[in-house]
Design a protein around this motif. Structure first.
Motif, PDB file in Angstrom:
ATOM      1  N   ALA A  62      57.425  56.567  36.414  1.00 51.43           N
ATOM      2  CA  ALA A  62      57.187  57.982  36.719  1.00 51.43           C
ATOM      3  C   ALA A  62      56.958  58.177  38.220  1.00 51.43           C
ATOM      4  O   ALA A  62      57.489  59.115  38.831  1.00 51.43           O
ATOM      5  N   LEU A  63      56.173  57.274  38.813  1.00 52.75           N
ATOM      6  CA  LEU A  63      55.860  57.412  40.245  1.00 52.75           C
ATOM      7  C   LEU A  63      57.107  57.199  41.110  1.00 52.75           C
ATOM      8  O   LEU A  63      57.265  57.856  42.140  1.00 52.75           O
ATOM      9  N   ARG A  64      57.991  56.285  40.669  1.00 56.54           N
ATOM     10  CA  ARG A  64      59.244  56.061  41.414  1.00 56.54           C
ATOM     11  C   ARG A  64      60.056  57.350  41.497  1.00 56.54           C
ATOM     12  O   ARG A  64      60.687  57.642  42.497  1.00 56.54           O
ATOM     13  N   ARG A  65      60.026  58.130  40.416  1.00 57.61           N
ATOM     14  CA  ARG A  65      60.843  59.348  40.362  1.00 57.61           C
ATOM     15  C   ARG A  65      60.397  60.395  41.368  1.00 57.61           C
ATOM     16  O   ARG A  65      61.138  61.308  41.690  1.00 57.61           O
ATOM     17  N   ILE A  66      59.137  60.306  41.825  1.00 52.99           N
ATOM     18  CA  ILE A  66      58.713  61.252  42.868  1.00 52.99           C
ATOM     19  C   ILE A  66      58.489  60.521  44.194  1.00 52.99           C
ATOM     20  O   ILE A  66      57.837  61.050  45.112  1.00 52.99           O
ATOM     21  N   GLY A  67      58.990  59.299  44.282  1.00 53.74           N
ATOM     22  CA  GLY A  67      58.941  58.550  45.545  1.00 53.74           C
ATOM     23  C   GLY A  67      57.549  58.090  45.933  1.00 53.74           C
ATOM     24  O   GLY A  67      57.259  57.911  47.117  1.00 53.74           O
ATOM     25  N   LEU A  68      56.663  57.876  44.942  1.00 57.11           N
ATOM     26  CA  LEU A  68      55.278  57.531  45.273  1.00 57.11           C
ATOM     27  C   LEU A  68      54.914  56.089  44.899  1.00 57.11           C
ATOM     28  O   LEU A  68      53.823  55.612  45.244  1.00 57.11           O
ATOM     29  N   ALA A  69      55.837  55.390  44.222  1.00 54.60           N
ATOM     30  CA  ALA A  69      55.490  54.063  43.686  1.00 54.60           C
ATOM     31  C   ALA A  69      55.142  53.088  44.806  1.00 54.60           C
ATOM     32  O   ALA A  69      54.143  52.359  44.717  1.00 54.60           O
ATOM     33  N   GLU A  70      55.956  53.103  45.860  1.00 48.03           N
ATOM     34  CA  GLU A  70      55.736  52.125  46.936  1.00 48.03           C
ATOM     35  C   GLU A  70      54.358  52.301  47.575  1.00 48.03           C
ATOM     36  O   GLU A  70      53.633  51.337  47.792  1.00 48.03           O
ATOM     37  N   GLN A  71      54.024  53.574  47.861  1.00 43.33           N
ATOM     38  CA  GLN A  71      52.718  53.859  48.477  1.00 43.33           C
ATOM     39  C   GLN A  71      51.570  53.407  47.571  1.00 43.33           C
ATOM     40  O   GLN A  71      50.613  52.778  48.032  1.00 43.33           O
ATOM     41  N   VAL A  72      51.669  53.705  46.287  1.00 45.37           N
ATOM     42  CA  VAL A  72      50.596  53.342  45.352  1.00 45.37           C
ATOM     43  C   VAL A  72      50.511  51.823  45.213  1.00 45.37           C
ATOM     44  O   VAL A  72      49.428  51.241  45.182  1.00 45.37           O
ATOM     45  N   MET A  73      51.681  51.165  45.171  1.00 44.39           N
ATOM     46  CA  MET A  73      51.698  49.711  44.972  1.00 44.39           C
ATOM     47  C   MET A  73      51.214  48.947  46.214  1.00 44.39           C
ATOM     48  O   MET A  73      50.853  47.775  46.114  1.00 44.39           O
ATOM     49  N   ALA A  74      51.201  49.613  47.369  1.00 42.50           N
ATOM     50  CA  ALA A  74      50.771  48.928  48.595  1.00 42.50           C
ATOM     51  C   ALA A  74      49.325  48.427  48.451  1.00 42.50           C
ATOM     52  O   ALA A  74      48.961  47.411  49.031  1.00 42.50           O
ATOM     53  N   ASP A  75      48.513  49.146  47.688  1.00 45.52           N
ATOM     54  CA  ASP A  75      47.107  48.737  47.523  1.00 45.52           C
ATOM     55  C   ASP A  75      46.828  48.136  46.150  1.00 45.52           C
ATOM     56  O   ASP A  75      45.667  47.946  45.771  1.00 45.52           O
ATOM     57  N   ALA A  76      47.895  47.877  45.386  1.00 47.50           N
ATOM     58  CA  ALA A  76      47.692  47.369  44.019  1.00 47.50           C
ATOM     59  C   ALA A  76      47.441  45.870  44.028  1.00 47.50           C
ATOM     60  O   ALA A  76      47.937  45.156  44.904  1.00 47.50           O
ATOM     61  N   LEU A  77      46.666  45.415  43.065  1.00 45.63           N
ATOM     62  CA  LEU A  77      46.435  43.969  42.921  1.00 45.63           C
ATOM     63  C   LEU A  77      47.078  43.522  41.612  1.00 45.63           C
ATOM     64  O   LEU A  77      46.633  43.928  40.527  1.00 45.63           O
ATOM     65  N   PRO A  78      48.140  42.707  41.717  1.00 44.08           N
ATOM     66  CA  PRO A  78      48.819  42.276  40.488  1.00 44.08           C
ATOM     67  C   PRO A  78      47.954  41.335  39.655  1.00 44.08           C
ATOM     68  O   PRO A  78      47.311  40.440  40.201  1.00 44.08           O
ATOM     69  N   MET A  79      47.946  41.575  38.351  1.00 45.14           N
ATOM     70  CA  MET A  79      47.208  40.697  37.426  1.00 45.14           C
ATOM     71  C   MET A  79      48.259  40.078  36.507  1.00 45.14           C
ATOM     72  O   MET A  79      48.880  40.767  35.702  1.00 45.14           O
TER      73      MET A  79
END
Ligand SMILES: Cc1cc2nc3c(=O)[nH]c(=O)nc-3n(C[C@H](O)[C@H](O)[C@H](O)COP(=O)(O)OP(=O)(O)OC[C@H]3O[C@@H](n4cnc5c(N)ncnc54)[C@H](O)[C@@H]3O)c2cc1C
Ligand SMILES: NC(=O)C1=CN([C@@H]2O[C@H](COP(=O)(O)OP(=O)(O)OC[C@H]3O[C@@H](n4cnc5c(N)ncnc54)[C@H](OP(=O)(O)O)[C@@H]3O)[C@@H](O)[C@H]2O)C=CC1
Ligand SMILES: Nc1ccccc1C(=O)C[C@H](N)C(=O)O
Length: 445
Positions: A62-79
């Motif tokens: 959903a976030l990719r569709r509004i171009g926000l995924a990259e910004q949100v994932m920049a601070d994400a911690l993968p588990m």
């Protein structure tokens, strides 16, 4: 700024409401996003909500569709998997995916909400109105009434979308008007958050896992934060032995943790204080029908279908709702009277499927993960996934790392289990046959 009659009013500038505002503004609608709270970007601390969230493929899509995924994932911690903490002994890692490479992502709820608010506010046609708590709705004409610091404010809208969370007032107003039925099943469990701070500037536990302390009838989990702390969440019974009610003084709290979570004590210096001051949140499943009235009032996200948090899918599912609503508007040429019922038809069985899977995942997390039989089953599942990549995909993989509709996930997993059951049954029969034949041959000779 005053309300335009042709506006779409979205109630609740939480995760679903903000995302819906972005999608609708991109379709050219004027949108008013009403939020009961002050603007969180001005520094008001969040209270009463989970600090972090596990974001997975559905939310990311959903976030990719509004171009926000990259910004949100920049601070994400993968588990990448679960780290299981027994009472005694070393923690044990269980990978989420067969190859070990896939991860769900720990992100800050506040940062995600703020990023979505910024994205919505930047779009032409969106106005965000904070400090407006919906208190009245007339479903027949979209008349809205808000409580604000300046007194009561009235507004109108052509379509009203309730994205106002599990305790939705929009849903409550439809219920009060006799236009909707609901059931709310509360668990006898609550949740409380604690903190494991950074240790010497680093993570005190492995950073790339979701930590679980399974204790049979209850559990604690911990998700990493960008400041290298962990937010722990206790999921305990409200009443009875080992419950929130039973632990009401510092000595009892310390004793309980020393007995059941001994490895946490040296890592959580504010444990007793956190425990005594942080609230116990409620957990439950909301089901209601219909999700819309006359094509002018609709519900989405937790307002329509709150679920227990144990699969880490509530927000992911709410985001997926918004994508589906946008698709329905496309297919119905923006005729809301057709699009809202279509949205309900498509999403309701999916919401029910994830509601049930989330309840089942609680038992898996708090109890089964510690059992050797369960661990063997997961290893067999991963081996099957590697051996038959197109034919066998685990439920966890389909829920967390795909956008396969939740109801289809359940059907597919049931089919797989039937086939596996038949294969295992067949193999067992062959084995029994071989043993019996061997035995009777043995007797003859
Ligand atoms: C402990 C816990 C852990 C969780 N972890 C995860 C996870 O890891 N991953 C995941 O995907 N999901 C998780 N969830 C679920 C997730 O939090 C929800 O599914 C998600 O927040 C739903 O989004 P929403 O926008 O529908 O509702 P909300 O996020 O609740 O937003 C509703 C908004 O409406 C506003 N509002 C409410 N009433 C009014 C009113 N009368 N007038 C105006 N505004 C109003 C609220 O202030 C809020 O801003 C978790 C939930 C809990 C409780
Ligand atoms: N209520 C329901 O019908 C159901 C609820 N649930 C679950 O229970 C949880 C809590 O439900 P509910 O009580 O409706 O939830 P809310 O999150 O609306 O309220 C919980 C408490 O936290 C406060 N609060 C919430 N958000 C903020 C914020 N951003 N800033 C400051 N204070 C805040 C509320 O204050 P205030 O009173 O001022 O709003 C309230 O005291 C939900 O997360 C949901 O998962 C599950 C099923 C049904
Ligand atoms: N985010 C959560 C919040 C609360 C309880 C569980 C989760 C999970 O994400 C669990 C994870 N999907 C798991 O199955 O290990």
């Amino acid at each position: 700024m005053t309300a335009r009659r042709d506006e779409i009013a979205i109630i609740g500038a939480g995760l679903a409401g903000c995302l819906a505002a972005c999608f609708l503004a991109r379709r050219g609608y004027p949108v008013a996003l009403y939020e009961r709270r002050p603007d969180p970007r001005t520094g008001t601390a969040e209270r009463g909500r989970s600090i972090n969230l596990a974001l997975s493929e559905r939310g990311l899509d959903a976030l990719r569709r509004i171009g926000l995924a990259e910004q949100v994932m920049a601070d994400a911690l993968p588990m990448r998997g679960r780290m299981i903490h027994p009472v005694q002994g070393e923690p044990q890692f269980q990978s989420y995916s067969a190859g070990g490479g896939r991860a769900i992502n720990s992100i800050s709820r506040g940062a995600l909400n703020n990023a979505l608010l910024d994205a919505a506010a930047a779009l032409p046609g969106v106005r965000i109105v904070f400090d407006h708590r919906l208190v009245g709705l007339d479903p027949s004409d979209g008349a809205l009434s808000f409580e604000t610091p300046q007194g009561t404010v009235d507004a109108k809208a052509s379509v009203v979308l309730g994205a106002d969370g599990a305790g939705s007032v929009v849903r409550g107003q439809l219920l009060a008007s006799g236009l909707l039925r609901e059931s709310v099943d509360f668990l006898d469990y609550g949740y409380k958050e604690l903190t494991i701070p950074a240790l010497g500037g680093d993570f005190a536990l492995e950073e790339d896992a979701l930590h679980i302390w399974p204790r049979g009838t209850s559990m604690m989990i911990a998700l990493p934060n960008p400041d290298r702390s962990f937010t722990c969440t206790l999921f305990w019974p409200n009443e009875g032995p080992g419950s929130f009610a039973a632990l009401d003084n510092p000595l009892a709290i310390e004793r309980h943790f020393a007995e059941h979570y001994p490895d946490v004590i040296p890592l959580a210096p504010t444990l007793v204080d956190d425990y005594q001051h942080n609230p116990v949140g409620v957990l439950g499943t909301v089901r209601c029908t219909p999700w819309q009235v006359s094509g002018t009032v609709g519900l989405l996200g937790d307002a329509a279908h709150a679920i227990v948090p144990f699969y880490g899918q509530g927000a992911n599912c709410a985001f997926e709702d918004v994508v589906e609503l946008d698709r329905c508007l496309d297919e119905c040429a923006d005729d809301w009277a057709a699009a809202l019922p279509l949205f309900q038809r498509r999403r309701q069985e999916n919401a029910e499927a994830i509601a049930q899977m989330a309840l089942t995942n609680f038992v898996e997390m708090r109890d089964k993960v510690a059992s050797p039989v369960f661990q063997l089953r997961r290893r067999v599942e991963h081996a099957l996934e590697r051996a038959l990549p197109d034919r066998y995909v685990s439920q966890y993989e389909l829920v967390s790392f795909s956008t396969t509709p939740y109801s289809e996930v359940r059907r597919r997993v049931r089919r797989q289990h039937r086939v596996l059951g038949a294969v295992a049954g067949g193999a067992a029969l062959l084995l029994v046959g071989a043993i019996t034949a061997g035995l009777s041959r043995g007797r003859r000779t």
